[in-house]
Design a protein around this motif. Structure first.
Motif, PDB file in Angstrom:
ATOM      1  N   CYS A  20       0.831  -1.205   0.000  1.00  0.00           N
ATOM      2  CA  CYS A  20       0.000   0.000   0.000  1.00  0.00           C
ATOM      3  C   CYS A  20       0.865   1.254   0.000  1.00  0.00           C
ATOM      4  N   VAL A  21       1.920   1.235   0.794  1.00  0.00           N
ATOM      5  CA  VAL A  21       2.828   2.385   0.856  1.00  0.00           C
ATOM      6  C   VAL A  21       3.561   2.536  -0.473  1.00  0.00           C
ATOM      7  N   HIS A  22       3.921   1.428  -1.085  1.00  0.00           N
ATOM      8  CA  HIS A  22       4.596   1.469  -2.379  1.00  0.00           C
ATOM      9  C   HIS A  22       3.698   2.077  -3.456  1.00  0.00           C
ATOM     10  N   HIS A  23       2.441   1.663  -3.505  1.00  0.00           N
ATOM     11  CA  HIS A  23       1.517   2.119  -4.547  1.00  0.00           C
ATOM     12  C   HIS A  23       0.882   3.475  -4.252  1.00  0.00           C
ATOM     13  N   ALA A  24       0.708   3.803  -2.986  1.00  0.00           N
ATOM     14  CA  ALA A  24       0.033   5.055  -2.622  1.00  0.00           C
ATOM     15  C   ALA A  24       0.703   5.685  -1.395  1.00  0.00           C
ATOM     16  N   PRO A  25       1.949   6.140  -1.542  1.00  0.00           N
ATOM     17  CA  PRO A  25       2.674   6.677  -0.383  1.00  0.00           C
ATOM     18  C   PRO A  25       2.045   7.920   0.232  1.00  0.00           C
ATOM     19  N   ASP A  26       1.227   8.628  -0.523  1.00  0.00           N
ATOM     20  CA  ASP A  26       0.552   9.805   0.024  1.00  0.00           C
ATOM     21  C   ASP A  26      -0.712   9.447   0.792  1.00  0.00           C
ATOM     22  N   HIS A  27      -1.065   8.158   0.799  1.00  0.00           N
ATOM     23  CA  HIS A  27      -2.326   7.737   1.413  1.00  0.00           C
ATOM     24  C   HIS A  27      -2.181   6.720   2.538  1.00  0.00           C
ATOM     25  N   PHE A  28      -1.033   6.020   2.613  1.00  0.00           N
ATOM     26  CA  PHE A  28      -0.848   4.970   3.626  1.00  0.00           C
ATOM     27  C   PHE A  28       0.513   5.089   4.297  1.00  0.00           C
ATOM     28  N   PRO A  38      -4.562   4.136   6.823  1.00  0.00           N
ATOM     29  CA  PRO A  38      -4.741   5.231   5.878  1.00  0.00           C
ATOM     30  C   PRO A  38      -4.444   6.564   6.558  1.00  0.00           C
ATOM     31  N   LEU A  39      -3.830   7.479   5.828  1.00  0.00           N
ATOM     32  CA  LEU A  39      -3.540   8.791   6.385  1.00  0.00           C
ATOM     33  C   LEU A  39      -4.813   9.618   6.531  1.00  0.00           C
ATOM     34  N   ALA A  40      -5.771   9.407   5.622  1.00  0.00           N
ATOM     35  CA  ALA A  40      -7.057  10.108   5.691  1.00  0.00           C
ATOM     36  C   ALA A  40      -8.145   9.094   5.345  1.00  0.00           C
ATOM     37  N   PRO A  41      -8.883   8.603   6.338  1.00  0.00           N
ATOM     38  CA  PRO A  41      -9.911   7.602   6.060  1.00  0.00           C
ATOM     39  C   PRO A  41     -10.966   8.082   5.063  1.00  0.00           C
ATOM     40  N   GLY A  42     -11.264   9.366   5.053  1.00  0.00           N
ATOM     41  CA  GLY A  42     -12.175   9.937   4.067  1.00  0.00           C
ATOM     42  C   GLY A  42     -11.345  10.666   3.030  1.00  0.00           C
ATOM     43  N   THR A  43     -11.405  10.224   1.789  1.00  0.00           N
ATOM     44  CA  THR A  43     -10.547  10.811   0.762  1.00  0.00           C
ATOM     45  C   THR A  43     -11.263  10.865  -0.577  1.00  0.00           C
ATOM     46  N   ASP A  44     -10.784  11.727  -1.444  1.00  0.00           N
ATOM     47  CA  ASP A  44     -11.298  11.737  -2.807  1.00  0.00           C
ATOM     48  C   ASP A  44     -10.896  10.438  -3.483  1.00  0.00           C
ATOM     49  N   ALA A  45     -11.748   9.942  -4.369  1.00  0.00           N
ATOM     50  CA  ALA A  45     -11.415   8.743  -5.137  1.00  0.00           C
ATOM     51  C   ALA A  45     -10.104   8.996  -5.863  1.00  0.00           C
ATOM     52  N   ALA A  46      -9.179   8.025  -5.765  1.00  0.00           N
ATOM     53  CA  ALA A  46      -7.862   8.192  -6.370  1.00  0.00           C
ATOM     54  C   ALA A  46      -7.340   6.842  -6.850  1.00  0.00           C
ATOM     55  N   GLU A  47      -6.836   6.816  -8.056  1.00  0.00           N
ATOM     56  CA  GLU A  47      -6.315   5.580  -8.646  1.00  0.00           C
ATOM     57  C   GLU A  47      -5.233   4.918  -7.778  1.00  0.00           C
TER      58      GLU A  47
END
Length: 77
Positions: A20-28, A38-47
């Protein structure tokens, strides 16, 4: 306006692979116990968030639509 997602990690399933950190470092992030959160449990949809969920080897990441609770990942069968 785009979808908003609720992202959670089932910590009883997470094995700390860090995909998860590898694919989405800004989110996990991994905590000191190597458990993802998750850094923000509520987030905009993001690939990248979806890619993180799809690449989790134990499917510990759950994504639902924030407003309706409808499953985004894993998809309902």
């Amino acid at each position: 306006m785009g979808d908003r997602w609720h992202v959670e990690v089932d910590r009883s399933v997470c094995i700390g692979s860090a995909q998860c950190v590898h694919h989405a470092p800004d989110h996990f992030r991994l905590d000191s116990a190597r458990q993802s959160h998750p850094l923000a449990p509520g987030t905009d949809a993001a690939e990248p968030v979806l890619e993180a969920a799809e690449n989790c080897p134990v499917e510990a990441i759950l994504i639902t639509l924030l407003e309706s609770g409808e499953a985004v990942f894993p998809p309902e069968e």
